[in-house]
Design an enzyme around this catalytic site. Structure first.
Site, PDB file in Angstrom:
ATOM      1  N   GLY A  66       0.818  -1.214   0.000  1.00 47.57           N
ATOM      2  CA  GLY A  66       0.000   0.000   0.000  1.00 47.57           C
ATOM      3  C   GLY A  66       0.849   1.260   0.000  1.00 47.57           C
ATOM      4  N   ALA A  67       1.856   1.301  -0.883  1.00 46.98           N
ATOM      5  CA  ALA A  67       2.886   2.341  -0.790  1.00 46.98           C
ATOM      6  C   ALA A  67       2.807   3.412  -1.861  1.00 46.98           C
ATOM      7  CB  ALA A  67       4.267   1.681  -0.834  1.00 46.98           C
ATOM      8  N   ASN A  68       1.727   3.459  -2.601  1.00 46.83           N
ATOM      9  CA  ASN A  68       1.673   4.436  -3.689  1.00 46.83           C
ATOM     10  C   ASN A  68       1.091   5.785  -3.272  1.00 46.83           C
ATOM     11  OD1 ASN A  68      -0.773   2.684  -3.630  1.00 46.83           O
ATOM     12  ND2 ASN A  68      -1.526   4.163  -5.137  1.00 46.83           N
ATOM     13  N   ILE A 111       0.902   7.637   3.884  1.00 48.04           N
ATOM     14  CA  ILE A 111       2.020   7.246   4.748  1.00 48.04           C
ATOM     15  C   ILE A 111       2.945   6.270   4.025  1.00 48.04           C
ATOM     16  CG2 ILE A 111       2.668   6.076   6.888  1.00 48.04           C
ATOM     17  CD1 ILE A 111       0.051   7.100   8.117  1.00 48.04           C
ATOM     18  N   GLY A 112       2.377   5.354   3.253  1.00 49.15           N
ATOM     19  CA  GLY A 112       3.201   4.393   2.529  1.00 49.15           C
ATOM     20  C   GLY A 112       4.158   5.062   1.575  1.00 49.15           C
ATOM     21  N   SER A 150      -3.259   0.555  14.519  1.00 49.38           N
ATOM     22  CA  SER A 150      -3.893   1.793  14.966  1.00 49.38           C
ATOM     23  C   SER A 150      -4.071   1.736  16.476  1.00 49.38           C
ATOM     24  CB  SER A 150      -5.257   1.960  14.295  1.00 49.38           C
ATOM     25  OG  SER A 150      -6.016   2.980  14.915  1.00 49.38           O
ATOM     26  N   TYR A 192     -13.275  -1.948  11.525  1.00 52.18           N
ATOM     27  CA  TYR A 192     -11.896  -1.474  11.559  1.00 52.18           C
ATOM     28  C   TYR A 192     -11.220  -1.803  12.884  1.00 52.18           C
ATOM     29  CZ  TYR A 192      -7.866   1.605  11.143  1.00 52.18           C
ATOM     30  OH  TYR A 192      -6.585   2.098  11.094  1.00 52.18           O
TER      31      TYR A 192
END
Length: 245
Positions: free
Chosen positions: A8-10, A13-14, A140, A163
């Site tokens: 999830g780096a695009n 925070i990623g 979280s 969540y």
């Protein structure tokens, strides 16, 4: 050169993790579900002076993409030094414990919990080839059962069932994994970057992605004496930065 895979780096925070780890001299695999978008992000990063970054397609809910990503890392590097399980979703709101549909809860768990397990298990053999393997599960503060039981906690009234329970489950998995790997040079921790302003929460958080990424890296790129099996939080006003489970 050490290597790191960030799911999830695009964006958010990623993406900031990609930037900061690149600047620290690591080779960064920018995990993204959409390879075309990921390559576009890498092209922009390169234009701004960031190096040693490669977009790699990985959907944590799709075993085929996980295996393909693992094969790429193995063929190019032969090992993996750091895995940052960053990909996550919030789910649809509201999330009432008494009315949220099972399918909605399962959808969130597929990414936030089962996805982390799938990626971690797939890459574990490559991590074991590293001299100082690190696994950071991005969680979280909302995953803390202790804090959620305290009426005085500032987020006490936010009980989003899908969540919150997915992150509590992720924390439990982190404890079990850290215990299993405790006699190896692994450091396995759950890291809460704090309530950060991102697309994830419609930019409602007070923290910055820069601060969040710096905090994650502080508790990921560590020496041999660093702790394992801990829950670090950027929202804890304590020198230890350790959150109660």
């Amino acid at each position: 050169m050490k290597s790191v895979l960030i799911t999830g780096a695009n964006r958010s925070i990623g993406l900031e993790l990609v930037k900061q780890l690149s600047q620290k001299g690591l080779f960064v695999y920018l995990g993204t579900r959409d390879l075309e978008k990921g390559n576009a992000v890498v092209k922009e990063l390169n234009a701004n002076g960031f190096e040693n970054i490669k977009a790699i397609q990985i959907d944590v809910t799709n075993p085929d993409t996980i295996l393909a990503a693992k094969n790429i890392v193995e063929s190019e590097k032969g090992k993996l030094d750091i895995l940052i399980n960053n990909a996550g979703i919030s789910g649809e709101f509201p999330q009432s414990a008494s009315t949220t549909a099972i399918n909605d809860i399962q959808h969130v768990f597929d990414t936030n919990f089962f996805g982390v397990i799938s990626v971690t298990q797939a890459f574990l053999d490559l991590l074991k080839k590293s001299e100082s393997p690190r696994i950071s599960n991005i969680t979280s503060g909302l995953g803390s059962l202790t804090l959620h039981s305290d009426p005085n906690w500032k987020y006490y009234n936010f009980k989003a069932t899908s969540y919150v329970t997915s992150k509590a489950a992720l924390n439990a998995f982190t404890i079990g994994l850290a215990y299993e790997l405790k006699d190896l040079p692994f450091k396995v921790n759950a890291i809460d970057p704090g309530y950060t302003s991102t697309d994830f929460n419609h930019h409602s958080g007070p923290g910055t992605v820069e601060s969040a990424a710096t905090f994650i890296i502080k508790h990921t790129v560590t020496d041999d004496n660093a702790p394992t099996g801990k829950f670090f939080s950027n929202d804890i006003d304590d020198e230890s930065e350790v959150s109660p489970w």
